[in-house]
Design a protein around this motif. Structure first.
Motif, PDB file in Angstrom:
ATOM      1  N   TYR A 119      -4.850  87.436  35.155  1.00  0.00           N
ATOM      2  CA  TYR A 119      -5.608  88.674  35.295  1.00  0.00           C
ATOM      3  C   TYR A 119      -5.475  89.250  36.703  1.00  0.00           C
ATOM      4  O   TYR A 119      -6.343  89.944  37.204  1.00  0.00           O
ATOM      5  CB  TYR A 119      -7.082  88.407  34.958  1.00  0.00           C
ATOM      6  N   THR A 120      -4.345  88.962  37.342  1.00  0.00           N
ATOM      7  CA  THR A 120      -4.093  89.455  38.697  1.00  0.00           C
ATOM      8  C   THR A 120      -4.113  90.979  38.751  1.00  0.00           C
ATOM      9  O   THR A 120      -4.599  91.579  39.710  1.00  0.00           O
ATOM     10  CB  THR A 120      -2.727  88.938  39.203  1.00  0.00           C
ATOM     11  N   LEU A 121      -3.570  91.609  37.701  1.00  0.00           N
ATOM     12  CA  LEU A 121      -3.471  93.072  37.680  1.00  0.00           C
ATOM     13  C   LEU A 121      -4.615  93.726  36.904  1.00  0.00           C
ATOM     14  O   LEU A 121      -4.505  94.879  36.509  1.00  0.00           O
ATOM     15  CB  LEU A 121      -2.130  93.487  37.057  1.00  0.00           C
ATOM     16  N   PHE A 122      -5.692  92.989  36.701  1.00  0.00           N
ATOM     17  CA  PHE A 122      -6.757  93.502  35.836  1.00  0.00           C
ATOM     18  C   PHE A 122      -7.338  94.810  36.369  1.00  0.00           C
ATOM     19  O   PHE A 122      -7.605  95.746  35.595  1.00  0.00           O
ATOM     20  CB  PHE A 122      -7.863  92.456  35.692  1.00  0.00           C
ATOM     21  N   ILE A 154      -7.859 100.748  35.738  1.00  0.00           N
ATOM     22  CA  ILE A 154      -7.794 102.097  36.319  1.00  0.00           C
ATOM     23  C   ILE A 154      -6.823 102.979  35.545  1.00  0.00           C
ATOM     24  O   ILE A 154      -7.165 104.092  35.110  1.00  0.00           O
ATOM     25  CB  ILE A 154      -7.373 102.013  37.807  1.00  0.00           C
ATOM     26  N   VAL A 155      -5.613 102.490  35.373  1.00  0.00           N
ATOM     27  CA  VAL A 155      -4.561 103.307  34.755  1.00  0.00           C
ATOM     28  C   VAL A 155      -4.857 103.562  33.278  1.00  0.00           C
ATOM     29  O   VAL A 155      -4.698 104.691  32.785  1.00  0.00           O
ATOM     30  CB  VAL A 155      -3.184 102.627  34.929  1.00  0.00           C
ATOM     31  N   PHE A 213      -1.999 105.207  44.393  1.00  0.00           N
ATOM     32  CA  PHE A 213      -0.807 105.368  43.558  1.00  0.00           C
ATOM     33  C   PHE A 213      -1.112 105.043  42.092  1.00  0.00           C
ATOM     34  O   PHE A 213      -0.588 105.688  41.175  1.00  0.00           O
ATOM     35  CB  PHE A 213       0.328 104.477  44.074  1.00  0.00           C
ATOM     36  N   TYR A 214      -1.970 104.055  41.869  1.00  0.00           N
ATOM     37  CA  TYR A 214      -2.354 103.735  40.494  1.00  0.00           C
ATOM     38  C   TYR A 214      -3.162 104.883  39.864  1.00  0.00           C
ATOM     39  O   TYR A 214      -3.055 105.131  38.660  1.00  0.00           O
ATOM     40  CB  TYR A 214      -3.158 102.433  40.452  1.00  0.00           C
ATOM     41  N   LEU A 215      -3.950 105.563  40.658  1.00  0.00           N
ATOM     42  CA  LEU A 215      -4.697 106.730  40.146  1.00  0.00           C
ATOM     43  C   LEU A 215      -3.737 107.802  39.661  1.00  0.00           C
ATOM     44  O   LEU A 215      -3.911 108.365  38.570  1.00  0.00           O
ATOM     45  CB  LEU A 215      -5.612 107.286  41.245  1.00  0.00           C
ATOM     46  N   PHE A 225       4.069  97.967  38.798  1.00  0.00           N
ATOM     47  CA  PHE A 225       3.891  99.313  38.272  1.00  0.00           C
ATOM     48  C   PHE A 225       4.542  99.455  36.884  1.00  0.00           C
ATOM     49  O   PHE A 225       4.079 100.229  36.051  1.00  0.00           O
ATOM     50  CB  PHE A 225       4.442 100.354  39.248  1.00  0.00           C
ATOM     51  N   THR A 226       5.605  98.704  36.646  1.00  0.00           N
ATOM     52  CA  THR A 226       6.211  98.703  35.307  1.00  0.00           C
ATOM     53  C   THR A 226       5.230  98.152  34.281  1.00  0.00           C
ATOM     54  O   THR A 226       5.030  98.742  33.213  1.00  0.00           O
ATOM     55  CB  THR A 226       7.498  97.854  35.310  1.00  0.00           C
ATOM     56  N   LEU A 227       4.600  97.044  34.596  1.00  0.00           N
ATOM     57  CA  LEU A 227       3.637  96.425  33.679  1.00  0.00           C
ATOM     58  C   LEU A 227       2.408  97.309  33.470  1.00  0.00           C
ATOM     59  O   LEU A 227       1.945  97.497  32.341  1.00  0.00           O
ATOM     60  CB  LEU A 227       3.210  95.059  34.230  1.00  0.00           C
ATOM     61  N   VAL A 228       1.879  97.851  34.562  1.00  0.00           N
ATOM     62  CA  VAL A 228       0.689  98.690  34.441  1.00  0.00           C
ATOM     63  C   VAL A 228       1.026  99.993  33.712  1.00  0.00           C
ATOM     64  O   VAL A 228       0.206 100.518  32.948  1.00  0.00           O
ATOM     65  CB  VAL A 228       0.090  98.968  35.836  1.00  0.00           C
ATOM     66  N   GLY A 229       2.244 100.497  33.907  1.00  0.00           N
ATOM     67  CA  GLY A 229       2.671 101.691  33.163  1.00  0.00           C
ATOM     68  C   GLY A 229       2.710 101.443  31.667  1.00  0.00           C
ATOM     69  O   GLY A 229       2.372 102.314  30.859  1.00  0.00           O
ATOM     70  N   MET A 230       3.122 100.214  31.264  1.00  0.00           N
ATOM     71  CA  MET A 230       3.104  99.854  29.842  1.00  0.00           C
ATOM     72  C   MET A 230       1.692  99.983  29.280  1.00  0.00           C
ATOM     73  O   MET A 230       1.486 100.543  28.189  1.00  0.00           O
ATOM     74  CB  MET A 230       3.611  98.424  29.661  1.00  0.00           C
TER      75      MET A 230
END
Length: 592
Positions: free
Chosen positions: A413-416, A421-422, A235-237, A383-388
Motif C-alpha cells: 500500500y505504498t502508493l495508497f 487522490i488520482v 503532479f498527482y492532482l 505514475f504508470t501504476l497510478v494512471g492505471m
C-alpha cells in the motif's frame, strides 16, 4: 438412481440440518473455487494460443501476421456464437446487470463456458480487449446456475452472482479485496453485512485457487521499487484530471465506434470490416495487439523502446519526441481498437483496455514532466501504476476497485495516497460529463436498470403485460345505446371500450356518460354509440416501462388507461392493479 432424485434427497436433508444462511456460505466457497479454476483455465488458454501464434515471430514477418490474426479470431468467434452457441456477444457485464434487473438473476447455463471459449479465440488471436469481463460473466453464470440448482431465491441467486464475480476477479489478479469491492461497486446494487461474508469467502477461495495453480504467474503483477514522495502530490492532482479526461475520451470513443460498426449489416460483413480495420491498426501500432499487459510491464521496467520492437516502420527510430507521439497515438487509438473488436462480434471486455490506457497515460504524463525538466525527476513506474487506477476508476465508475486492485497487484500500500487522490479526481472529472459507466448507461437510458431508488426498482420488476385487464366488454361504434345498456347489465366495470372490426380503439364510454339517458326508450333506439364516446386522456403500450406508465397516470389524473399495441386494442391497465402488483413485489423482495 437418477441425479434429480439424489438432488431432491440432498435438498430435503439440507433443509432439515443446515440453515439457509449457512448453506449460502458453503455454496459461496464452492462457487469461488469453481470460478477460480475457470479464471486460471481461461488465462492459460489465451496464453497458449498467443504463444503458438507469436512464438517464432521475425520482425519483418510479425507485422504482416498482425494484419490477419485479429480477423481470423473474430471470424472464428462469430462462427462459434452464431452456429453453435447461438448467443450474441457484447459487453458481458452489461448483460449480467440486465439479467439481475430484468430476468430474476437467471443466467443461461451456456454462459458458464461460452464466454471462456469465445474470449480465448478473440484475445488469443490478438483482439484488443481483456479477459476480465468474460471471466466475470462465467463466474456470474456459475453462481446463478448453482443457486437455481439448489432452489435458492432471487435475492440469494443475485448474491451468488456477486460471489462468482468476486471469485473470478480475485483469481485472475490474485486480488481478493479488489474482487469483493468489484462485486459491490459494479455488480450488486445493494449489500448488507450478512451478504458481505459470502463475497469474502468466494473471493478468498478464488485467490487460493490462483495461488495454488499459478503461483506468482497471475495476469498482471509488479513489485514496487520506488516509494511515494509527498513532493509529487501536485503532479498527482494534475494526473487525476488528465486521467479523468482520458476516461471520458475512452468512454465516448468506444460508444461512437461501436455504434458505427454495428450499422454494418450482416454478421460476417461486420466481422470482416471490424477485423480488417483492427488488423490495420495493429499493423501500424503493434502494442494494440491483445490485452496489452506486456506493454505495461515494459513501461514499468523502463523499457519503453521495446514498444517499437515489432513495428515494421518505427523499430529503428530512437527519439524522445517520436516516443511521445507514439505513446500518444496508442492512447488515442486503443479505444477505437477495443470498440472494433467488440462491435464486430469479438468477445472481451473494457476492463483490461482501461488499465492499459491508464498505464500508458500515466507513463506519458511522467515522461513529459521529466522531459521538460520543470522539477526533480519523478518515478515513471509509479505514475504508470497510478494512471492505471485513474482511468479504470473513470471508465468503470469504480474508484474503490481501482485503488485496491493496483494496491494488491503491487503487493503493498505504498502508493495508497496517490491512488486515492488520482482515482477520486478522475472519477469526479468524468462524472461531470458522464453520469453513468459504459456498463450501466445503455440500461439506465432504457429504464432497465435503476440504482438507489427503491420505488423505481420495484416498479421495474412489474411486467405490464401480466397486469393488463381484458375483462372489459367492448362495443361497436355503430351499435345503438340499447345494445350498450344490455352490456351494462352483465358488466362489472363502468368503462366500455368502443372498438371497430379491425380491433382499433375508437374511444370509450363510461357509465356516467349514459346514466341520464340509458332508461329513455327513444334514446336507446335512436342514439348511436359513436356519438357518446370520447377519447381517453392518453394510452399506454405494453412495451413501455412502468415508470413511464406511472408518469402518464400522474399527468392525466386517470385511474384507468387503455393499452394499445401496434394500433390494436389490448385491454386496460388500472392504478389499483399496479399498486397491488407493487405491493406483492415489495413483500416478495423483503421475504427473499
Amino acid at each position: 438412481m437418477k441425479f434429480n432424485d439424489l438432488l431432491l434427497k440432498f435438498l430435503i436433508w439440507r433443509v432439515k440440518h443446515i440453515s439457509t444462511k449457512n448453506f449460502v456460505l458453503i455454496i459461496s466457497g464452492v462457487i469461488g473455487l469453481i470460478a477460480g479454476v475457470a479464471a486460471v483455465v481461461l488465462k492459460e488458454s489465451v496464453h497458449v494460443i498467443q504463444g503458438a501464434l507469436t512464438r517464432d515471430f521475425h520482425q519483418n514477418l510479425a507485422n504482416y501476421l498482425y494484419l490477419s490474426y485479429p480477423l481470423i479470431g473474430i471470424i472464428l468467434t462469430v462462427l462459434l456464437t452464431k452456429y453453435i452457441l447461438k448467443e450474441k456477444m457484447g459487453h458481458g457485464i452489461t448483460d449480467i446487470l440486465y439479467t439481475i434487473s430484468k430476468k430474476s438473476s437467471i443466467v443461461k447455463r451456456t454462459k458458464t463456458f461460452s464466454r471462456m471459449l469465445t474470449s480465448a479465440l478473440t484475445v488469443g488471436f490478438g483482439g484488443s480487449v481483456g479477459l476480465e469481463a468474460p471471466i466475470v460473466v462465467t463466474g456470474s453464470a456459475i453462481g446463478s446456475n448453482i443457486g437455481r440448482l439448489v432452489h435458492l431465491s432471487y435475492k440469494q441467486r443475485t448474491l451468488l452472482i456477486g460471489c462468482g464475480s468476486a471469485g473470478a476477479i480475485s483469481a485472475i489478479f490474485n486480488s481478493p479485496i479488489a474482487g469483493v469491492i468489484f462485486s459491490i461497486e459494479v455488480i450488486l446494487s445493494e449489500i448488507t453485512i450478512s451478504s458481505f461474508i459470502p463475497l469474502l469467502i468466494a473471493s478468498v477461495a478464488g485467490a487460493l485457487v490462483s495461488l495454488t495453480l499459478l503461483g506468482d504467474d497471475v495476469l498482471f503483477s509488479f513489485t514496487l521499487t520506488e516509494g511515494f514522495a509527498a513532493s509529487d502530490t501536485p503532479f498527482y492532482l494534475f494526473l487525476g484530471v488528465f486521467t479523468g479526461l482520458v476516461s471520458l475520451y475512452f468512454t465516448r470513443a468506444v460508444g461512437r465506434v461501436e455504434g458505427l460498426i454495428k450499422n454494418v449489416k450482416g454478421d460476417f460483413n461486420r466481422a470482416l470490416v471490424g477485423g480488417v480495420s483492427l488488423g490495420f491498426l495493429i499493423f501500424i501500432l503493434p502494442p494494440l495487439y491483445g490485452e496489452g499487459y506486456d506493454t505495461i510491464k515494459n513501461l514499468l521496467q523502463g523499457n519503453a523502446q521495446n514498444l517499437l520492437n515489432n513495428s515494421l516502420f518505427f523499430s529503428e527510430i530512437d527519439s524522445f519526441f517520436f516516443m511521445v507521439l507514439f505513446v500518444a497515438a496508442i492512447i488515442l487509438i486503443k479505444p477505437v481498437a477495443t470498440a472494433l473488436t467488440l462491435g464486430s462480434g469479438g468477445s472481451g471486455g473494457i476492463f483490461a483496455p482501461s488499465l492499459f490506457i491508464g498505464g500508458v497515460t500515466g507513463y506519458l504524463f511522467a515522461y513529459l514532466i521529466n522531459l521538460t525538466g520543470i522539477a526533480e525527476p519523478i518515478s515513471t513506474s509509479n505514475f504508470t501504476l497510478v494512471g492505471m487506477s485513474g482511468v479504470m476508476s473513470g471508465v468503470l465508475h469504480a474508484p474503490l476497485t481501482a485503488i485496491f486492485l493496483i494496491a494488491e497487484i503491487t503487493s503493498g500500500y505504498t502508493l495508497f495516497v496517490p491512488l486515492m487522490i488520482v482515482s477520486a479526481i478522475s472519477y469526479s472529472t468524468i462524472s461531470y460529463f458522464e453520469k453513468y459507466s459504459l456498463y450501466t448507461k445503455p440500461l439506465i437510458e432504457k429504464g432497465d436498470l435503476i440504482y438507489h431508488d427503491k420505488d423505481r426498482q420495484v416498479l421495474s420488476l412489474i411486467d405490464l403485460k401480466k397486469i393488463v385487464e381484458t375483462d372489459l366488454l367492448t362495443i361497436d361504434p355503430n351499435a345503438s345505446l340499447g345494445s350498450l345498456v344490455d352490456l351494462v347489465r352483465f358488466s362489472k366495470r363502468n368503462i366500455f371500450p368502443v372498438v371497430n372490426e379491425q380491433q382499433e380503439l375508437m374511444g370509450i364510454v363510461t357509465l356516467d356518460d349514459i346514466r341520464e339517458i340509458m332508461f329513455d326508450t327513444d334514446s336507446r333506439k335512436n342514439i348511436i354509440v359513436n356519438t357518446l364516446m370520447h377519447s381517453p386522456p392518453t394510452y399506454v403500450s405494453s412495451k413501455e416501462s412502468m415508470q413511464s406508465v406511472m408518469i402518464k397516470f400522474e399527468k392525466t389524473g386517470a385511474w384507468n388507461l387503455p393499452v394499445i399495441d401496434e394500433g390494436k386494442y389490448i385491454g386496460f391497465v388500472s392504478k389499483s392493479r399496479i399498486f397491488n402488483a407493487y405491493r406483492k413485489k415489495l413483500i416478495r423482495q423483503q421475504i427473499d
